[in-house]
Design an enzyme around this catalytic site. Sequence first.
Site, mmCIF file in Angstrom:
data_model
loop_
_atom_site.group_PDB
_atom_site.id
_atom_site.type_symbol
_atom_site.label_atom_id
_atom_site.label_comp_id
_atom_site.label_asym_id
_atom_site.label_seq_id
_atom_site.Cartn_x
_atom_site.Cartn_y
_atom_site.Cartn_z
ATOM 1 C CG HIS A 37 -12.525 -40.619 40.378
ATOM 2 N ND1 HIS A 37 -11.270 -39.889 40.721
ATOM 3 C CD2 HIS A 37 -13.637 -39.805 40.459
ATOM 4 C CE1 HIS A 37 -11.554 -38.737 40.897
ATOM 5 N NE2 HIS A 37 -12.798 -38.366 40.882
ATOM 6 C CG ASP A 150 -17.790 -35.153 46.986
ATOM 7 O OD1 ASP A 150 -17.344 -34.344 47.735
ATOM 8 O OD2 ASP A 150 -17.194 -35.618 45.993
HETATM 9 O O1 PAF Z 1 -18.091 -34.940 42.147
HETATM 10 C C1 PAF Z 1 -17.584 -34.277 40.899
HETATM 11 O O2 PAF Z 1 -16.529 -34.636 40.464
HETATM 12 C C2 PAF Z 1 -18.553 -33.437 40.084
HETATM 13 O O3 PAF Z 1 -18.990 -32.646 41.185
HETATM 14 C C3 PAF Z 1 -19.415 -33.911 39.361
HETATM 15 C C4 PAF Z 1 -20.548 -34.929 39.838
HETATM 16 C C5 PAF Z 1 -18.659 -34.765 38.204
HETATM 17 C C6 PAF Z 1 -20.216 -32.730 38.498
HETATM 18 O O4 PAF Z 1 -19.329 -31.930 37.821
#
Ligand code: PAF
Length: 280
Positions: A37, A150
């Site tokens: 993140h 992802d």
């Molecule tokens: O990747 C994630 O954390 C979630 O799928 C997202 C994009 C925040 C949507 O809830």
Amino acid sequence: MQVVTTIAELRAQLDPMRREGRSIGFVPTMGYLHQGHAALVQAARRECDVVVVSIFVNPLQFAPSEDYESYPRDPERDRGILAAAEVDFLFQPDVREMYPRPLLTQVSVPELSATLEGRTRPTHFQGVATVVLKLFHIVGPHRAYFGQKDGQQVAVVRRLIEDLDLPIDLRAVETVREPDGLALSSRNVYLSPEERQAAPCLHEALLQGREAALAGQGSRAVQAAIEERIRRTPLACLDYAAVVDPRTMQPKSDLTGPVMLAVAASLGRTRLIDNLVLEL
Ligand code: PAF
């Protein structure tokens, strides 16, 4: 950093900034933040005037049998990380703010959602697409940042943006890994010490697949190379290994241009995914 919990307040803050011509970068998350993140936030900070991060564990994208209730949460720690990363706004709504009434509208990108993750999680991407579109409307970003880990989510959101002509530039940021290759994920905390030791097998399987692809082998052999490495790990249970087009998520037999190698496996009760995108 300002913490905002309502849609109305976030809009009231961001609308004047957008009118002044300041660019808005948006990082949607479900919290329990890690270095993956942080890489998204850093990219947004480099490229945009204003950085908005959302933390919302979206119930729509979890099936009843999945871990919505037990999904790891640590809002205090998350706030500290985001403040240190010089985020301007943290949008942290509760479920009533996001879904104040039964949701009759759903957004789906069926062809891209049915394969790979969609086989075991048939409603997952509809939940993701719905909340991401809602968040895009609330934040109104110029750029949105998603982790390449992802890869199918990236493909679904990219297609959503294209099909609905959203004026948003999607930035896919490279997967951040532990030194032994394990892709960072909030769910890694579920792994027992033995499972954690075995977990790099997903990345090793992808590297084995990449070697086969670079040696000129066909997609079946590449897939078999990935599968072989997972099957050699006693604690890992293979869900799928696939060789797909990174935009359409459809199987790719002609291994030229961009190719995504994808793998999913369970270690005990934890299901992990990973992928590599190659330019062949
Ligand atoms: O990747 C994630 O954390 C979630 O799928 C997202 C994009 C925040 C949507 O809830």
